[in-house]
Enzyme design. Structure first.
Site, PDB file in Angstrom:
ATOM      1  CB  ALA A 135      -8.059   8.253   3.873  1.00 31.47           C
ATOM      2  N   GLY A 165      -8.055  10.017   8.980  1.00 29.60           N
ATOM      3  CA  GLY A 165      -8.395  10.191  10.381  1.00 29.60           C
ATOM      4  C   GLY A 165      -9.416  11.264  10.679  1.00 29.60           C
ATOM      5  CG  ASN A 182      -6.153   2.077  11.364  1.00 28.42           C
ATOM      6  OD1 ASN A 182      -4.980   1.899  11.089  1.00 28.42           O
ATOM      7  ND2 ASN A 182      -6.566   1.867  12.600  1.00 28.42           N
ATOM      8  CE  LYS A 227      -3.702   2.307   2.515  1.00 27.57           C
ATOM      9  NZ  LYS A 227      -3.069   3.442   3.206  1.00 27.57           N
TER      10      LYS A 227
END
Length: 257
Positions: free
Chosen positions: A184, A157, A206, A96
Site C-alpha cells: 500500500a 491508493g 495494484n 491476505k
C-alpha cells in the site's frame, strides 16, 4: 529466492488484480511484471457471477499463485468469514488479511487484525497481514501465528510513497529474519526501489500499475525497479558521509616543485 510459508518464488513483486481497464490489459501487466503471486478479492470473484468465474479462469491460465484477500472487511467476524469462503473458492490456505478501521485512510484496525490473525492461524491459514509500521503490532501478529508481515508505507491508493522511512528502517532492523512485504502507498518505481534498498523482501502493487496510462509498461518498470533495489541492498551500499572523500588516489601523483 523469497520463501513465503515454505513456498519459494523468484519474483519479489506481488501484483493486485483490481481496477484494470480490461482483463486483457491485466493479463499483459501480469506477464510484463514477471510476478508469481497475484492478489484476488473474493468479492470480485463472487460479485461478478458468471463474469467473476471467467475472471478467475483467466487468472489461472497465467500460471501464477493466487493470494486471496479480505479487502473491504471492517470487522473480525467479517474478515474471518471471508477468509474461510476464500479458502473454499480458491483452494488455498494463503490469505491476505485486511481488517479496515477507517473509511477515509483505509488504515488497518490493528486490534481486530491481531484477533482475526490468531483465529485464522489456529485454523490452518497462512496469514499475510496488512498492517502498519508499528513494531508492537508486528510483534503481536507474529505471536498470533503470522510468519510474514505486510506493512503499509502510505495509505492504500495514495501513491504517496514511503512516508516514514525511519519506521520502515526500524522494522527491518527489528525483524531481520521475517519476510517483510511493503503493501500500500507505492506510487512510482522509485518508491519501490527505495523500500527495497532498505532491505524489504518484496513489494505488493495494484493502483500504481492499474491506474497508469500503460499498465503493462508500468508493470515492467516496477519489476526492474524492484530488482535494482534488491541488488543494491545485497551489494552493500555506501553510507552517507558529511565530508568529501577523494575518489582518485593520490599515491604516485606527480609533484611539481
Amino acid at each position: 529466492m523469497l520463501a513465503l510459508y515454505g513456498t519459494e518464488v523468484a519474483s519479489r513483486l506481488l501484483l493486485g488484480t483490481a481496477r484494470y481497464p480490461s482483463p486483457a490489459i491485466l493479463a499483459e501487466a501480469v506477464r510484463q511484471s514477471a510476478t508469481e503471486i497475484v492478489t484476488v478479492s473474493l468479492r470480485r470473484e463472487t460479485a461478478g457471477g458468471r463474469n467473476g468465474g471467467a475472471f478467475f479462469e483467466m487468472i489461472r491460465t497465467l500460471g501464477v499463485r493466487i493470494l486471496p484477500n479480505t479487502a473491504g472487511c471492517h470487522g473480525v467476524s467479517e474478515a474471518v468469514l471471508t477468509a474461510k469462503m476464500a479458502r473454499e473458492v480458491f483452494q488455498t490456505n494463503w490469505i491476505k488479511l485486511e481488517v479496515i478501521g477507517n473509511h477515509d485512510t483505509l488504515q488497518p484496525d490493528v486490534f481486530g487484525l491481531v484477533e482475526a490473525a490468531r483465529i485464522l492461524a489456529s485454523e490452518g491459514f497462512e496469514v499475510f497481514p496488512y498492517t502498519t509500521d508499528d513494531l508492537v503490532v508486528a510483534e503481536r501478529l507474529l505471536d498470533a501465528g503470522c510468519k510474514v508481515l505486510m506493512p503499509w508505507c502510505a495509505p492504500i491508493g495514495s501513491a504517496a510513497g514511503p512516508l516514514n522511512l525511519s519506521a520502515l528502517r526500524a522494522m527491518r532492523a527489528h525483524f531481520p529474519d521475517v519476510p517483510l512485504i511493503v503493501d500500500a502507498g507505492i506510487g512510482r518505481p522509485s518508491h519501490a526501489t527505495t523500500v527495497m534498498e532498505l532491505g524489504f523482501d518484496a513489494v505488493l502493487l495494484n493502483t500504481a500499475v492499474a491506474g497508469a496510462r500503460d499498465p503493462a509498461a508500468m508493470a515492467g518498470a516496477f519489476a526492474k525497479a524492484i530488482d535494482a533495489g534488491r541488488l543494491a541492498f545485497t551489494a552493500g551500499m555506501l553510507e552517507p558521509r558529511d565530508m568529501a572523500v577523494p575518489s582518485t588516489p593520490v599515491i604516485g601523483k606527480a609533484v611539481f616543485a
